[in-house]
Write a protein that holds these residues in place. Sequence first.
Motif, PDB file in Angstrom:
ATOM      1  N   SER A 146       0.906  41.674 -79.859  1.00 12.14           N
ATOM      2  CA  SER A 146       1.711  41.166 -81.202  1.00 12.14           C
ATOM      3  C   SER A 146       0.684  40.772 -81.986  1.00 12.14           C
ATOM      4  O   SER A 146       0.883  40.968 -83.404  1.00 12.14           O
ATOM      5  N   VAL A 147      -0.379  40.038 -81.813  1.00  8.82           N
ATOM      6  CA  VAL A 147      -1.399  39.592 -82.715  1.00  8.82           C
ATOM      7  C   VAL A 147      -2.105  40.931 -83.284  1.00  8.82           C
ATOM      8  O   VAL A 147      -2.329  40.772 -84.608  1.00  8.82           O
ATOM      9  N   TRP A 148      -2.455  41.805 -82.623  1.00 10.42           N
ATOM     10  CA  TRP A 148      -2.837  43.052 -83.057  1.00 10.42           C
ATOM     11  C   TRP A 148      -2.097  43.730 -84.158  1.00 10.42           C
ATOM     12  O   TRP A 148      -2.639  44.157 -85.132  1.00 10.42           O
ATOM     13  N   HIS A 149      -0.757  43.873 -83.833  1.00 11.24           N
ATOM     14  CA  HIS A 149       0.089  44.496 -85.024  1.00 11.24           C
ATOM     15  C   HIS A 149       0.314  43.681 -86.317  1.00 11.24           C
ATOM     16  O   HIS A 149      -0.045  44.085 -87.576  1.00 11.24           O
ATOM     17  N   ARG A 150       0.464  42.253 -86.051  1.00  9.40           N
ATOM     18  CA  ARG A 150       0.360  41.483 -87.272  1.00  9.40           C
ATOM     19  C   ARG A 150      -0.936  41.250 -87.948  1.00  9.40           C
ATOM     20  O   ARG A 150      -0.940  41.382 -89.242  1.00  9.40           O
ATOM     21  N   ASP A 151      -2.014  41.160 -87.258  1.00 12.02           N
ATOM     22  CA  ASP A 151      -3.319  40.741 -87.874  1.00 12.02           C
ATOM     23  C   ASP A 151      -4.239  42.000 -88.294  1.00 12.02           C
ATOM     24  O   ASP A 151      -5.041  41.916 -89.130  1.00 12.02           O
ATOM     25  N   HIS A 152      -4.075  43.048 -87.592  1.00 15.70           N
ATOM     26  CA  HIS A 152      -4.734  44.202 -87.741  1.00 15.70           C
ATOM     27  C   HIS A 152      -4.158  45.586 -88.177  1.00 15.70           C
ATOM     28  O   HIS A 152      -4.227  46.043 -89.209  1.00 15.70           O
ATOM     29  N   LEU A 153      -3.332  45.997 -87.524  1.00 21.88           N
ATOM     30  CA  LEU A 153      -2.425  47.230 -87.669  1.00 21.88           C
ATOM     31  C   LEU A 153      -1.713  47.228 -88.966  1.00 21.88           C
ATOM     32  O   LEU A 153      -2.000  47.855 -89.926  1.00 21.88           O
ATOM     33  N   ASP A 154      -0.764  46.260 -89.082  1.00 21.09           N
ATOM     34  CA  ASP A 154       0.056  46.218 -90.535  1.00 21.09           C
ATOM     35  C   ASP A 154      -0.991  45.990 -91.831  1.00 21.09           C
ATOM     36  O   ASP A 154      -0.540  46.828 -92.829  1.00 21.09           O
ATOM     37  N   PRO A 155      -1.579  45.067 -91.920  1.00 19.75           N
ATOM     38  CA  PRO A 155      -2.605  45.072 -92.953  1.00 19.75           C
ATOM     39  C   PRO A 155      -3.573  46.364 -93.199  1.00 19.75           C
ATOM     40  O   PRO A 155      -3.551  46.965 -94.312  1.00 19.75           O
ATOM     41  N   CYS A 156      -3.979  47.088 -92.044  1.00 22.96           N
ATOM     42  CA  CYS A 156      -4.870  48.189 -92.232  1.00 22.96           C
ATOM     43  C   CYS A 156      -3.930  49.239 -92.966  1.00 22.96           C
ATOM     44  O   CYS A 156      -4.328  50.132 -93.743  1.00 22.96           O
ATOM     45  N   MET A 157      -2.635  49.352 -92.084  1.00 18.29           N
ATOM     46  CA  MET A 157      -1.915  50.611 -92.871  1.00 18.29           C
ATOM     47  C   MET A 157      -1.444  50.397 -94.260  1.00 18.29           C
ATOM     48  O   MET A 157      -1.283  51.258 -95.073  1.00 18.29           O
ATOM     49  N   ARG A 158      -1.059  49.111 -94.752  1.00 21.31           N
ATOM     50  CA  ARG A 158      -0.856  48.750 -96.004  1.00 21.31           C
ATOM     51  C   ARG A 158      -2.082  49.083 -96.923  1.00 21.31           C
ATOM     52  O   ARG A 158      -1.556  49.867 -97.927  1.00 21.31           O
ATOM     53  N   GLU A 159      -3.277  48.862 -96.568  1.00 24.04           N
ATOM     54  CA  GLU A 159      -4.391  49.211 -97.293  1.00 24.04           C
ATOM     55  C   GLU A 159      -4.413  50.766 -97.494  1.00 24.04           C
ATOM     56  O   GLU A 159      -4.758  51.142 -98.587  1.00 24.04           O
ATOM     57  N   LEU A 160      -4.695  51.419 -96.250  1.00 21.20           N
ATOM     58  CA  LEU A 160      -4.771  52.815 -96.165  1.00 21.20           C
ATOM     59  C   LEU A 160      -3.635  53.720 -96.849  1.00 21.20           C
ATOM     60  O   LEU A 160      -4.085  54.707 -97.479  1.00 21.20           O
ATOM     61  N   ARG A 161      -2.405  53.422 -96.558  1.00 24.95           N
ATOM     62  CA  ARG A 161      -1.255  54.271 -96.988  1.00 24.95           C
ATOM     63  C   ARG A 161      -0.437  53.849 -98.448  1.00 24.95           C
ATOM     64  O   ARG A 161       0.190  54.381 -98.572  1.00 24.95           O
ATOM     65  N   GLY A 162      -1.221  52.589 -98.872  1.00 25.67           N
ATOM     66  CA  GLY A 162      -0.586  52.325-100.138  1.00 25.67           C
ATOM     67  C   GLY A 162      -0.871  53.402-101.363  1.00 25.67           C
ATOM     68  O   GLY A 162      -1.979  54.227-101.006  1.00 25.67           O
ATOM     69  N   SER A 163      -0.415  53.426-102.529  1.00 26.72           N
ATOM     70  CA  SER A 163      -0.541  54.167-103.416  1.00 26.72           C
ATOM     71  C   SER A 163      -1.998  54.007-104.156  1.00 26.72           C
ATOM     72  O   SER A 163      -2.569  54.907-104.811  1.00 26.72           O
TER      73      SER A 163
END
Length: 195
Positions: A146-163
């Motif tokens: 849960s911590v990995w999803h919240r603190d690592h995966l979600d912010p990483c994907m927002r930064e990588l996949r954002g416009s």
Amino acid sequence: MADDDPDFTVPVGLFQDVEDLKAQLAQLTAQMTRLTENVGTVLGEGAAGAEEEAADDSEAEEGEPEAEFPPFILLLDSPQYDEELRALIEWVEGVLVPGYLAEPSSDARWCHLWFEHPVAVARLHAAWLAWQELTDPATCGYTGPSVWHRDHLDPCMRELRGSGGPFAGCTKREHEVIHRMPGLVPSAWRAGDDS
């Protein structure tokens, strides 16, 4: 004059709070010691792995000391960089892409040549290192994923996949790296850089 002196009386409860904090600090220190001793262990590793690790430890004491934790990928030179990138590609293509990536769109970009984008490699490597630690119940308990999803995966994907991310110039048919590459800048990461 006695009325002008500040009141320096300390509430009795404050001393108890300080003692409680000391006890909590001692518990956390002991827990950190136990956890750091277990960092090198891998899920599924048996007694043979422990014996090999003990042998490696004795060899490391005689020669140069080995790194206790895996180094960040951008700090590696070939061939270590190539080996780490190969392992990262296996994880991204085997776990991350099939499990977490939806169809790319203008709001959620993805480049099939992500490994040619240094920013993507750096962010995905950091997420992977965190995944390795936080999916092991021995080191982080059952809340680690849960911590990995919240603190690592979600912010990483927002930064990588954002416009505005590293894939901003990439589409399904075109791959663009040049638009994200700055000129050479002095860096403390490169050894022997006198610039």
